[in-house]
Design a protein around this motif. Structure first.
Motif, PDB file in Angstrom:
ATOM      1  N   LEU A  89       6.511  67.463  39.052  1.00 34.53           N
ATOM      2  CA  LEU A  89       5.280  66.927  39.092  1.00 34.53           C
ATOM      3  C   LEU A  89       4.028  68.002  38.711  1.00 34.53           C
ATOM      4  N   THR A  90       4.174  69.219  38.989  1.00 30.40           N
ATOM      5  CA  THR A  90       3.381  70.417  38.597  1.00 30.40           C
ATOM      6  C   THR A  90       3.349  70.413  37.333  1.00 30.40           C
ATOM      7  N   ALA A  91       4.539  70.724  36.629  1.00 33.11           N
ATOM      8  CA  ALA A  91       4.582  70.652  35.323  1.00 33.11           C
ATOM      9  C   ALA A  91       4.019  69.407  34.527  1.00 33.11           C
ATOM     10  N   ALA A  94       0.055  69.810  34.746  1.00 34.43           N
ATOM     11  CA  ALA A  94      -0.258  70.830  34.018  1.00 34.43           C
ATOM     12  C   ALA A  94      -0.320  70.596  32.590  1.00 34.43           C
ATOM     13  N   ALA A  95       0.882  69.580  32.241  1.00 33.95           N
ATOM     14  CA  ALA A  95       0.725  68.788  30.798  1.00 33.95           C
ATOM     15  C   ALA A  95      -0.495  68.105  30.624  1.00 33.95           C
ATOM     16  N   VAL A  96      -0.618  67.330  31.690  1.00 34.67           N
ATOM     17  CA  VAL A  96      -1.809  66.380  31.538  1.00 34.67           C
ATOM     18  C   VAL A  96      -2.902  67.124  31.358  1.00 34.67           C
ATOM     19  N   LEU A  97      -3.241  68.113  31.935  1.00 35.15           N
ATOM     20  CA  LEU A  97      -4.489  68.967  31.866  1.00 35.15           C
ATOM     21  C   LEU A  97      -4.467  69.588  30.613  1.00 35.15           C
ATOM     22  N   TRP A 134      -1.255  65.830  41.452  1.00 38.06           N
ATOM     23  CA  TRP A 134      -1.630  66.874  42.625  1.00 38.06           C
ATOM     24  C   TRP A 134      -1.765  66.753  43.850  1.00 38.06           C
ATOM     25  N   ALA A 135      -2.252  65.316  44.107  1.00 38.79           N
ATOM     26  CA  ALA A 135      -2.208  64.930  45.683  1.00 38.79           C
ATOM     27  C   ALA A 135      -0.523  64.487  45.898  1.00 38.79           C
ATOM     28  N   THR A 136       0.126  64.136  45.211  1.00 35.51           N
ATOM     29  CA  THR A 136       1.627  63.866  45.387  1.00 35.51           C
ATOM     30  C   THR A 136       2.297  65.422  45.644  1.00 35.51           C
ATOM     31  N   VAL A 137       2.081  66.143  44.957  1.00 28.95           N
ATOM     32  CA  VAL A 137       2.432  67.678  45.339  1.00 28.95           C
ATOM     33  C   VAL A 137       2.108  68.099  46.613  1.00 28.95           C
TER      34      VAL A 137
END
Length: 151
Positions: A89-91, A94-97, A134-137
């Motif tokens: 999810l973090t990756a 980061a990809a979305v951003l 990010w909320a899910t992470v």
């Protein structure tokens, strides 16, 4: 050493991810204001400032997974499902951003008056996805399903 890495990980997340989520969330409404008054320099300055915050804190945000991996390694949880899900999810965030949100902001900055309302709507959607990831992470980091550490 684990507590030190965990403290750095949490501080990096608060200091880096927080400003990106707020600035990215503020960008679409600021873009709509700039579209309604294309000659307003204050609106353009606001857009440039919000985009710069997103760019700079995205770079600072690289510290979050670095300290996260150090913490996970010292806790011996690198193979746990909740951590692997958090990494994925973090990756994704980061990809979305990096691949979608920042380039869309740059495109809107190039000509805020001519991008149309679709650009603001698309940025709102991308920001929502980014923030939801990010909320899910964050939730996974707090509840750690299957963890034996007592939480």
């Amino acid at each position: 050493m684990t507590k030190f890495f965990l403290a750095l990980h949490v501080l990096a997340a608060i200091v880096a991810v927080g400003p990106v989520t707020v600035a990215a969330s503020m960008f679409p409404p600021a873009l709509r204001r700039a579209q309604s008054a294309p000659d307003d320099q204050d609106s353009r300055t606001t857009l440039r400032t919000l985009h710069r915050i997103c760019r700079v804190y995205a770079a600072v945000g690289l510290a979050v997974p670095v300290f996260g991996f150090a913490t996970a390694s010292s806790l011996g949880v690198l193979g746990d499902a909740w951590l692997i899900a958090s990494i994925v999810l973090t990756a994704g965030a980061a990809a979305v951003l990096a691949l979608l949100l920042l380039p869309a902001q740059e495109q809107a900055l190039a000509a805020p008056g001519s991008t149309g309302t679709r650009a603001a709507a698309r940025l709102s959607m991308l920001t929502g996805i980014f923030n939801l990831l990010w909320a899910t992470v964050t939730v996974l980091m707090i509840i750690r399903p299957g963890s034996t550490t007592g939480a």
